[in-house]
Design a protein around this motif. Sequence first.
Motif, PDB file in Angstrom:
ATOM      1  N   LEU A 190       0.839  -1.162   0.000  1.00  0.00           N
ATOM      2  CA  LEU A 190      -0.084   0.109   0.010  1.00  0.00           C
ATOM      3  C   LEU A 190       0.864   1.353  -0.028  1.00  0.00           C
ATOM      4  CD1 LEU A 190      -2.806  -0.761   2.472  1.00  0.00           C
ATOM      5  CD2 LEU A 190      -3.107  -0.534   0.016  1.00  0.00           C
ATOM      6  N   MET A 191       1.967   1.368   0.525  1.00  0.00           N
ATOM      7  CA  MET A 191       2.960   2.369   0.687  1.00  0.00           C
ATOM      8  C   MET A 191       3.426   2.784  -0.480  1.00  0.00           C
ATOM      9  SD  MET A 191       6.402   3.014   3.005  1.00  0.00           S
ATOM     10  CE  MET A 191       7.043   1.740   2.123  1.00  0.00           C
ATOM     11  N   PHE A 224       1.757   9.437  -5.727  1.00  0.00           N
ATOM     12  CA  PHE A 224       2.287  10.655  -5.948  1.00  0.00           C
ATOM     13  C   PHE A 224       3.157  10.813  -6.929  1.00  0.00           C
ATOM     14  CE2 PHE A 224       5.807  13.261  -4.390  1.00  0.00           C
ATOM     15  CZ  PHE A 224       5.078  14.392  -4.211  1.00  0.00           C
ATOM     16  N   ILE A 225       3.879   9.814  -7.446  1.00  0.00           N
ATOM     17  CA  ILE A 225       4.809  10.405  -8.558  1.00  0.00           C
ATOM     18  C   ILE A 225       3.908  10.685  -9.825  1.00  0.00           C
ATOM     19  CG2 ILE A 225       6.489   9.337 -10.204  1.00  0.00           C
ATOM     20  CD1 ILE A 225       7.645   7.884  -7.704  1.00  0.00           C
ATOM     21  N   LEU A 258       8.559   6.951 -15.566  1.00  0.00           N
ATOM     22  CA  LEU A 258       7.476   6.386 -15.716  1.00  0.00           C
ATOM     23  C   LEU A 258       6.927   6.127 -17.230  1.00  0.00           C
ATOM     24  CD1 LEU A 258       5.123   9.534 -13.830  1.00  0.00           C
ATOM     25  CD2 LEU A 258       5.428   7.104 -13.428  1.00  0.00           C
ATOM     26  N   ASP A 259       7.861   6.491 -18.096  1.00  0.00           N
ATOM     27  CA  ASP A 259       7.703   6.051 -19.479  1.00  0.00           C
ATOM     28  C   ASP A 259       7.592   4.672 -19.889  1.00  0.00           C
ATOM     29  OD1 ASP A 259       7.461   8.534 -20.869  1.00  0.00           O
ATOM     30  OD2 ASP A 259       9.749   8.775 -21.305  1.00  0.00           O
ATOM     31  N   ALA A 272      -3.064   4.719 -15.414  1.00  0.00           N
ATOM     32  CA  ALA A 272      -2.347   4.209 -14.390  1.00  0.00           C
ATOM     33  C   ALA A 272      -2.860   4.510 -13.189  1.00  0.00           C
ATOM     34  CB  ALA A 272      -0.813   4.966 -14.828  1.00  0.00           C
ATOM     35  N   LEU A 273      -3.433   5.837 -12.923  1.00  0.00           N
ATOM     36  CA  LEU A 273      -3.909   6.048 -11.864  1.00  0.00           C
ATOM     37  C   LEU A 273      -5.105   5.398 -11.432  1.00  0.00           C
ATOM     38  CD1 LEU A 273      -3.905  10.123 -11.566  1.00  0.00           C
ATOM     39  CD2 LEU A 273      -2.679   8.451  -9.970  1.00  0.00           C
ATOM     40  N   LEU A 274      -6.102   4.805 -12.457  1.00  0.00           N
ATOM     41  CA  LEU A 274      -7.207   3.932 -12.023  1.00  0.00           C
ATOM     42  C   LEU A 274      -6.567   2.443 -11.602  1.00  0.00           C
ATOM     43  CD1 LEU A 274      -9.674   5.004 -15.045  1.00  0.00           C
ATOM     44  CD2 LEU A 274      -9.815   5.685 -12.452  1.00  0.00           C
TER      45      LEU A 274
END
Length: 95
Positions: A9-10, A17-18, A52-53, A76-78
């Motif tokens: 989870l961390m 955040f990134i 992130l690429d 990616a966030l989803l």
Amino acid sequence: MVSILQILLMVLSVAQFIILAHIIMSWLINFQVLNLRQPLVGQLWYGLGRLLDPVYDRLRSVLPAMGGIDLAPLLALLAIYALRIIIVNNMPMFY
């Protein structure tokens, strides 16, 4: 086992955040609030891009071409939110 799930989870929180930092920074660069010629901004932007690429490239290969709209960060966030929900809902199984 619970500590492994908490560490996961961390890691998901750090990844979230990134990705959010990369999204906000791209907006600020596009609206010319930040300038890539500044050394710190340039280093952060290219560092986040290199980080992130690989993730975005895999997602872009799955997504159809949208003509200038990049939905890879949103996807990616989803995915991070979905993983977080799955982990939190299944955490009582490991107590």
